[in-house]
Scaffold this motif. Sequence first.
Motif, PDB file in Angstrom:
ATOM      1  N   PHE A  36      -9.794  12.253   5.673  1.00 30.13           N
ATOM      2  CA  PHE A  36      -9.407  11.470   4.522  1.00 30.13           C
ATOM      3  C   PHE A  36     -10.495  10.856   3.667  1.00 30.13           C
ATOM      4  O   PHE A  36     -10.502  10.752   2.606  1.00 30.13           O
ATOM      5  N   VAL A  37     -11.399  10.355   4.367  1.00 28.78           N
ATOM      6  CA  VAL A  37     -12.779   9.973   3.673  1.00 28.78           C
ATOM      7  C   VAL A  37     -13.406  11.450   2.911  1.00 28.78           C
ATOM      8  O   VAL A  37     -13.796  11.024   1.880  1.00 28.78           O
ATOM      9  N   GLN A  50      -6.544   1.415  -0.335  1.00 31.36           N
ATOM     10  CA  GLN A  50      -5.702   1.559  -1.372  1.00 31.36           C
ATOM     11  C   GLN A  50      -5.417   2.752  -1.905  1.00 31.36           C
ATOM     12  O   GLN A  50      -4.250   3.104  -2.322  1.00 31.36           O
ATOM     13  N   TRP A  51      -6.451   3.738  -2.046  1.00 29.80           N
ATOM     14  CA  TRP A  51      -6.308   4.960  -2.557  1.00 29.80           C
ATOM     15  C   TRP A  51      -5.145   5.700  -1.704  1.00 29.80           C
ATOM     16  O   TRP A  51      -4.153   6.416  -1.983  1.00 29.80           O
ATOM     17  N   ALA A  76       1.706   5.555   2.543  1.00 33.17           N
ATOM     18  CA  ALA A  76       1.592   5.071   3.891  1.00 33.17           C
ATOM     19  C   ALA A  76       1.455   3.515   3.468  1.00 33.17           C
ATOM     20  O   ALA A  76       1.061   3.157   2.357  1.00 33.17           O
ATOM     21  N   GLN A  77       1.348   2.701   4.811  1.00 33.85           N
ATOM     22  CA  GLN A  77       1.020   1.329   4.593  1.00 33.85           C
ATOM     23  C   GLN A  77      -0.034   1.042   5.784  1.00 33.85           C
ATOM     24  O   GLN A  77       0.168   0.299   6.544  1.00 33.85           O
ATOM     25  N   LEU A  78      -1.357   1.853   5.547  1.00 30.51           N
ATOM     26  CA  LEU A  78      -2.339   1.404   6.286  1.00 30.51           C
ATOM     27  C   LEU A  78      -2.761  -0.061   6.143  1.00 30.51           C
ATOM     28  O   LEU A  78      -2.873  -0.679   5.091  1.00 30.51           O
ATOM     29  N   HIS A 118       2.622  10.685   6.679  1.00 33.31           N
ATOM     30  CA  HIS A 118       2.510  10.603   5.283  1.00 33.31           C
ATOM     31  C   HIS A 118       1.209  10.969   4.615  1.00 33.31           C
ATOM     32  O   HIS A 118       0.994  11.528   3.584  1.00 33.31           O
ATOM     33  N   LEU A 119       0.050  10.466   5.373  1.00 32.96           N
ATOM     34  CA  LEU A 119      -1.342  10.777   5.052  1.00 32.96           C
ATOM     35  C   LEU A 119      -1.378  12.394   5.032  1.00 32.96           C
ATOM     36  O   LEU A 119      -2.041  13.063   4.368  1.00 32.96           O
TER      37      LEU A 119
END
Length: 310
Positions: free
Chosen positions: A79-80, A149-150, A157-159, A215-216
């Motif tokens: 994801f980075v 946030q992105w 998602a709620q990371l 979700h990610l």
Amino acid sequence: MQLKGSLKEFRALTQAQLDAWVAQARVMVQAGRIPDYIPRLAEVDRNWLAVQIEFSDGQTYAVGDVEQPFALMSVIKPFVLLFLLEQLGHETVFSQVGMQPSDQPFHSVAQLVADQGFPRNPMINSGAIALADCLPGHDGPSRCEALRQWLNQLSGAQLVLDREMLASVRSVGNETNRAIATLLAESSGLSSVETALDTYNHICCLAGTVVDLAHLGMLMTSPHARISRSHQQTVNALMLTCGLYEASGEFAVQLGLPTKSGVSGALLAIAPSFGAIACYSPALDKTGNSIAGLFLLERLTRSLELSIFG
Ligand code: GLN
């Protein structure tokens, strides 16, 4: 969307079948290794086990401790990469990191030395530390927050940042990652060893549940209005070839799916066009991949014929 089979086939997956595989996995985890090089990782219950399957038609399956949060650790790496591809583009990103698989462990310093300080790929620590240093922001917390946030905005998602895990990571120093960052600074000019390491430590401590992780994963399964198709393809290809470290080749055959693991026991597989499978179970095999996660993925991908190779 129609690829091989159809979403109808997924409905053939019964909750009873999934429950039976989970029961088998629960036996297997008794033999696994719980990492303790970060003290807080060792505080888990080895019996925690959760699976969340999210399909592109919105259908979901869930089993086990789906509300149990965990740090993503290395599962943040794809994801980075996705975020930076979107922010900086392919050329800039791949001027910092390569696309080659490695047969060395994820924190290998020897691999980076052999490669003259150019990280082999973004799924191992050297590549992720180099990319962490490219995130927008002036320090670890602000860069991590930009990524968080992105990801939350785009995926739903709620990371959250697991501050206790971060304190635990900091308490041990992690000399191996420091050696990697020092080599990177000598060869490619990290802005600062301290900032790069602190950013890397922060992003590894982004935490969520298997629901958040699924979700990610959905960011990479189907066309997305705010993500380029070619960036999704790049990330999926690198997950397939590098996502399970030196076991990546073996599991490209066994699973045939882009997959990424983390030392917390997190595991994510992408079934392009179909959906995402997120697992969490902290007992690891010798490569550092979740035993139960891999077992369940294997059962699921075989029985549902999810391999991208047809
Ligand atoms: N933060 C961890 C480390 O660098 C992540 C590694 C992993 O999940 N494989 O040791």
